[in-house]
Design an enzyme around this catalytic site. Structure first.
Site, PDB file in Angstrom:
ATOM      1  N   GLY A 569       0.964  -1.137   0.005  1.00 27.27           N
ATOM      2  CA  GLY A 569       0.105  -0.042  -0.050  1.00 27.27           C
ATOM      3  C   GLY A 569       0.781   1.304  -0.185  1.00 27.27           C
ATOM      4  O   GLY A 569       0.926   1.777  -1.172  1.00 27.27           O
ATOM      5  N   SER A 665       4.123  -5.453  -3.575  1.00 27.45           N
ATOM      6  CA  SER A 665       4.113  -3.878  -3.713  1.00 27.45           C
ATOM      7  C   SER A 665       4.820  -3.263  -2.710  1.00 27.45           C
ATOM      8  O   SER A 665       6.043  -3.745  -2.373  1.00 27.45           O
ATOM      9  CB  SER A 665       2.515  -3.572  -3.734  1.00 27.45           C
ATOM     10  OG  SER A 665       2.618  -2.167  -3.935  1.00 27.45           O
ATOM     11  N   TYR A 666       4.264  -2.432  -1.508  1.00 25.17           N
ATOM     12  CA  TYR A 666       5.002  -1.842  -0.630  1.00 25.17           C
ATOM     13  C   TYR A 666       5.249  -2.956   0.424  1.00 25.17           C
ATOM     14  O   TYR A 666       6.418  -2.364   1.206  1.00 25.17           O
ATOM     15  CB  TYR A 666       4.116  -0.746  -0.059  1.00 25.17           C
ATOM     16  CG  TYR A 666       5.091   0.179   0.915  1.00 25.17           C
ATOM     17  CD1 TYR A 666       5.806   1.168   0.282  1.00 25.17           C
ATOM     18  CD2 TYR A 666       5.010   0.094   2.227  1.00 25.17           C
ATOM     19  CE1 TYR A 666       6.308   1.939   0.805  1.00 25.17           C
ATOM     20  CE2 TYR A 666       5.723   1.006   2.962  1.00 25.17           C
ATOM     21  CZ  TYR A 666       6.502   1.849   2.181  1.00 25.17           C
ATOM     22  OH  TYR A 666       7.270   2.785   3.128  1.00 25.17           O
ATOM     23  N   ASP A 834      -0.521   4.772  -3.943  1.00 25.57           N
ATOM     24  CA  ASP A 834      -0.702   4.048  -5.208  1.00 25.57           C
ATOM     25  C   ASP A 834       0.636   3.549  -5.600  1.00 25.57           C
ATOM     26  O   ASP A 834       1.400   4.241  -5.916  1.00 25.57           O
ATOM     27  CB  ASP A 834      -1.472   4.329  -6.356  1.00 25.57           C
ATOM     28  CG  ASP A 834      -1.988   3.203  -7.123  1.00 25.57           C
ATOM     29  OD1 ASP A 834      -2.555   3.667  -8.097  1.00 25.57           O
ATOM     30  OD2 ASP A 834      -1.643   2.033  -6.921  1.00 25.57           O
ATOM     31  N   HIS A 886       0.012  -6.256 -11.588  1.00 23.17           N
ATOM     32  CA  HIS A 886       0.513  -6.029 -10.139  1.00 23.17           C
ATOM     33  C   HIS A 886       0.207  -7.162  -9.179  1.00 23.17           C
ATOM     34  O   HIS A 886       1.329  -7.420  -8.515  1.00 23.17           O
ATOM     35  CB  HIS A 886      -0.035  -4.750  -9.551  1.00 23.17           C
ATOM     36  CG  HIS A 886       0.584  -4.195  -8.520  1.00 23.17           C
ATOM     37  ND1 HIS A 886       1.912  -4.077  -8.677  1.00 23.17           N
ATOM     38  CD2 HIS A 886       0.481  -3.878  -7.226  1.00 23.17           C
ATOM     39  CE1 HIS A 886       2.449  -3.284  -7.186  1.00 23.17           C
ATOM     40  NE2 HIS A 886       1.306  -3.355  -6.576  1.00 23.17           N
TER      41      HIS A 886
END
Length: 912
Positions: A569, A665-666, A834, A886
């Site tokens: 996130g 992702s994060y 994002d 993603h």
């Protein structure tokens, strides 16, 4: 060239191919050709096709046959005219030419791309093409030059020395004589269309037509312009573009990429043996068996081992290859057009040639003698005539796009952006050297409320892309969740760091484990595995408690490892994304009230522990509101370690069990930071309870500097932004600064507001969920930004179902969630950021880790198809998953599952 040490220009998700669409009026001289004596118009009726075998009923007329273009050598070209479905007498005439050289316009253009019919898999019957271009125009397919398809020559030497010059001359003679046979098309608006090597044929023929018209008082051709898809444009830029495309789409290794750039002089026609050797190595060992004309679609397995298939699957920079997207479709064509009854109906093979009709002539291609090194001078001549030009790369070119273009005096060039043979990068590099003048700035164009591609209008031409298409634009649109360009960064690491100490906390009693058991979730199908969920307090002073959901392995859970999953996130819910969209055992139905099983759930191989982290995400909470205002990496890692220590006391059977951490992702921050904490914690104990073996992170954020540069390169290479904006951002942004300047922010915001369009940045080739598009709470997920990271996710509609389901009181009760009665609505994300994380950023980051190669770059396989590409280092393993967005397991669940199994087993990904 791209910034930094990597030499390429790029836009989002490379994987980069484009549609160059040119509709032009041609006003030049070239050489003269004497007008041939026309055959009598009665020949027109003799050429009429009453009906093709296995053809569905149609209302339009068809004609086919031969026109002799050289009596001395006996060269005759075959044509097939399919008139417009309505008012053919009012519609323009469009001549279609396929490239190659050597590609049949009957096999590809008519039967795969724009024609009215498609061939069934039996190769014996036809069905209608919903988007046939003959809804807007009369289509004239020409097999050119002689020796291609049904066209022939009586002089065998003609097959040994074909080339650009003779092809253009013969095509003009064909048109002159054909117009005499079909006088109703004289003075009709006339266009030329085609793709691939027709990037040579079309402008060269256009030049001939303009010259011929200039020599007449009353021009024979009312020539308005042309459209070329994925054209071969300029040898130098085409070759650089191909190499750039390969690298940005993770098809070749960094080593080979740099070797080719260093060893090859693309300004030379003939390359050195060293250069050829590097390219051959990439083709043989790194690219794998992918359809390079549409890299995310599945090649036809039945043709891979066929003797004539390898040239289409074999990648090369030295020769342009025949166009085409579906090898199986080509197979159907070779069955159908070799049927005697079909040839009779089409008045084909009248000379009784004994050899089989084939879709592509290797002899023509291999013997091609004269080929212009660059078509740029020809286009510059045409610009001097003050003509309008369209240039566009494609994802899809349905009939309505043709109707938008007809009637305009212009050139048009079209491209598919998943084509690696004639990629969009090549075209953009070439166009940069035409000194074009902007007329309408770069913007996204739309089809059915979805971004259809991107376009920029110049005074001289129009450039446009069609999102998601391969080499044959009208064939290669990827359907469903096969998205085109995203990767899994797979890191299998030994962690050797120390950080800070955290005091061991007193464990809760094991009886709490049974209290956390989920008997069954509402609307859940029957399962054999156990589930648990609930809270673990990680900070009593502030009342911070993290929510977890454990889905044990489907078989022998006591023997399987434990995998902790955290979404990124920051602010993304692991319940919403990881468990419900990516790797968990259940998917949520559209009603948001029931579940169904995920065939490729990772709990078939491991016990999955989903953690909502940090406090404030999903069901996790804090009693101190200030905690929500000052969250960050450090506290998130510390709380996660406390969670694991306490959770292990609640679930002692998992102490000392093989333990892995996974995420995306994060979580590229969360996972290694937590791993560091665990390693340090373990070092302080004689008998560590956390048997950490490694971690795996998908689409990880690794380094702010390279992530930022990588995203800009990705945007450009995927034709999501204009050349002007690309250069502006590179010039105005200092990527090494945490806080960007106002000028940099403005340049990025301009792109977001005016160039990207409404597109899912995390999966740029899939459609948006229209139900959420206008919903205010969904807009942050659709807004692109480099300054703040956003929650990951592919299907906004899937998140919509999750929000319905996890807000049901009966669901929260069964999961022991929201026990403190929080009144706010459960959401899939709480941050306003994002993170669309392209592979370019990851590869740039890894290139600065000084890794030692253990197993060189190779394509890995799933079900005999290339599943992606990988390179194994002594320190870690990098792998991409072909065709995923993603959230990799959501887009390509089976390929992600194979990757996960290999990760757990400590084995390299399968090589076959």
């Amino acid at each position: 060239m791209i910034p930094g040490s990597v030499g390429l220009l790029e836009g989002p998700m490379v994987f980069q191919s484009v549609v160059l669409k040119l509709f032009m009026s041609l006003l030049f001289f070239s050489s003269t050709i004497t007008t041939a004596i026309a055959t009598l118009p009665k020949q027109q009726e003799l050429d009429r096709i009453s009906a093709l075998p296995g053809q569905p009923p149609v209302t339009f007329s068809q004609f086919s046959g031969y026109v002799t273009v050289n009596e001395q050598h006996g060269r005759a070209l075959f044509y097939w005219l399919t008139e417009a479905t309505s008012f053919p007498e009012k519609k323009p005439l469009v001549l279609w030419l396929n490239g190659g050289p050597g590609a049949s316009s009957v096999a590809f253009g008519a039967s795969e791309e724009i024609g009215p019919f498609r061939i069934n898999s039996t190769g014996s019957s036809l069905y209608l093409n919903e988007y046939s271009w003959n809804r807007e125009a009369n289509l004239l397919f020409l097999e050119s030059p002689a020796g291609v398809g049904f066209s022939y020559t009586n002089t065998s030497s003609n097959l040994k020395d074909p080339g650009d010059k003779r092809t253009a001359e013969d095509a003009l003679v064909f048109l002159i004589r054909w117009m005499s046979r079909f006088p109703q098309y004289r003075h009709r608006e006339f266009y030329i269309a085609g793709e691939s090597y027709a990037g040579h044929y079309i402008p060269q023929l256009a030049e001939k037509i303009v010259e011929y018209n200039k020599a007449l008082l009353q021009p024979a051709f009312n020539f308005k312009g042309f459209i070329v898809g994925n054209p071969v444009f300029d040898n130098y830029y085409d070759k650089i573009g191909v190499i750039t495309y390969y690298w940005t789409h993770s098809m070749i290794s960094d080593r080979i990429y740099h070797d080719i750039l260093n060893e090859c002089n693309f300004k030379e026609v003939n390359q050195s043996s060293v250069c050829n050797g590097k390219q051959t190595y990439a083709e043989k060992y790194e690219l794998g068996f992918v359809d390079q004309y549409s890299i995310y679609t599945t090649p036809c397995v039945t043709l891979i081992n066929d003797t004539w298939a390898p040239p289409r699957l074999r990648n090369t920079l030295l020769h342009p290859r025949v166009s085409g997207y579906d090898p199986c479709t080509r197979n159907y064509a070779e069955k159908y057009y070799n049927l005697p009854e079909v040839q009779k109906a089409m008045h084909a093979n009248v000379t009784g040639i004994l050899h089989k009709w084939i879709a592509h002539s290797a002899d023509i291609q291999n013997n091609w003698t004269d080929s212009e090194f660059s078509m740029l001078p020809t286009y510059k001549k045409l610009f001097a005539a003050d003509l309008r030009i369209w240039v566009f790369r494609s994802i899809l070119v349905p009939g309505y796009l043709l109707s938008e273009s007809l009637g305009k005096h212009c050139f048009s060039i079209t491209f598919g952006d998943t084509d690696s043979v004639v990629p969009v990068i090549s075209t953009r590099l070439a166009l940069n050297h035409l000194n074009l003048t902007d007329k309408t700035k770069w913007y996204p164009w739309y089809a059915d409320d979805q971004v259809g591609g991107w376009t920029e209008v110049y005074d001289q031409l129009t450039f446009a892309t069609v999102r998601g298409a391969g080499h044959e634009v009208s064939v290669g649109l990827l359907e469903g969740p096969m998205v085109f360009q995203s990767v899994v960064l797979k890191l299998i690491m030994s962690l050797l760091f120390f950080s800070s100490t955290i005091t061991t906390v007193i464990a809760t009693l094991p009886k709490q484990q049974e209290l956390d058991r989920i008997s069954a979730l509402p609307g859940q199908p029957p399962v054999t595995f156990s589930q648990f969920s609930g809270y673990v307090t990680v900070n009593e002073q502030h009342g911070r408690a993290l929510f977890y959901w454990l889905t044990e392995a489907t078989s022998f859970p006591e023997k399987k490892p434990l995998v902790l999953w955290v979404n990124g996130g920051p602010g993304a819910s692991s319940v919403a994304y990881g468990a419900s969209e990516e790797i968990g055992p259940f998917r949520i139905n559209q009603t948001g009230s029931s579940l169904y099983l995920n065939e490729y759930s990772w709990n078939k191989e491991a016990n999955l522990l989903f953690l909502e982290s940090p406090a404030g995400v999903g069901f996790s909470y804090t009693n101190s509101s200030s905690n929500l205002k000052y969250s960050g990496d450090k506290r998130t890692a510390e709380d996660a370690l406390v969670f694991l220590i306490k959770w292990m006391s609640r679930f002692p059977q998992y102490k000392h069990r093989e333990f892995y951490i996974a995420g995306e992702s994060y979580a590229g921050h969360y996972v290694p930071q937590l791993a560091e904490k665990i390693v340090e914690y373990n070092k302080a104990l004689l008998q560590p309870i956390l048997n950490l073996k490694g971690f795996i992170v998908g689409n990880a954020l690794i380094d702010e500097y390279y992530d930022f540069i990588g995203k800009i390169i990705y945007w450009w290479s995927h034709s999501m932004i204009s050349d002007t904006s690309y250069r502006s951002i590179l010039k105005k942004c200092n990527f090494k600064e945490v806080h960007k300047s106002q000028e940099c922010n403005a340049a990025v915001r301009y792109v977001e507001a005016h160039e990207h369009g409404n597109i899912n940045e995390h999966s740029i080739y899939t459609p948006l969920c229209m139900e959420l598009l206008n919903n205010t709470m969904s807009s942050p997920r659709l807004k692109n930004t480099l300054l703040h990271r956003r929650v990951s996710g592919y299907d906004p509609c899937a998140i919509h179902y999750a929000k319905k389901y996890y807000n049901l009181p009966e669901v929260q009760k069964s999961m022991h969630a929201d026990v403190n009665g929080i009144l706010h609505y459960w959401t899939d994300f709480s941050g306003d950021t994002d993170a669309g994380v392209p592979v370019t950023g990851t590869r740039l980051s890894l290139s600065h880790l000084n890794l030692t190669v253990k197993t060189e770059w190779y394509p890995w396989y799933a079900d005999d198809q290339v599943g992606g590409w990988t390179e194994v280092y002594n320190e870690l393993t990098f792998a991409s998953v072909r065709g995923a967005g993603h959230e990799v397991p959501q887009y390509q669940p089976k390929r992600a599952f194979i990757l996960f199994k290999s990760f757990l087993a400590g084995k390299e990904l399968p090589k076959s």
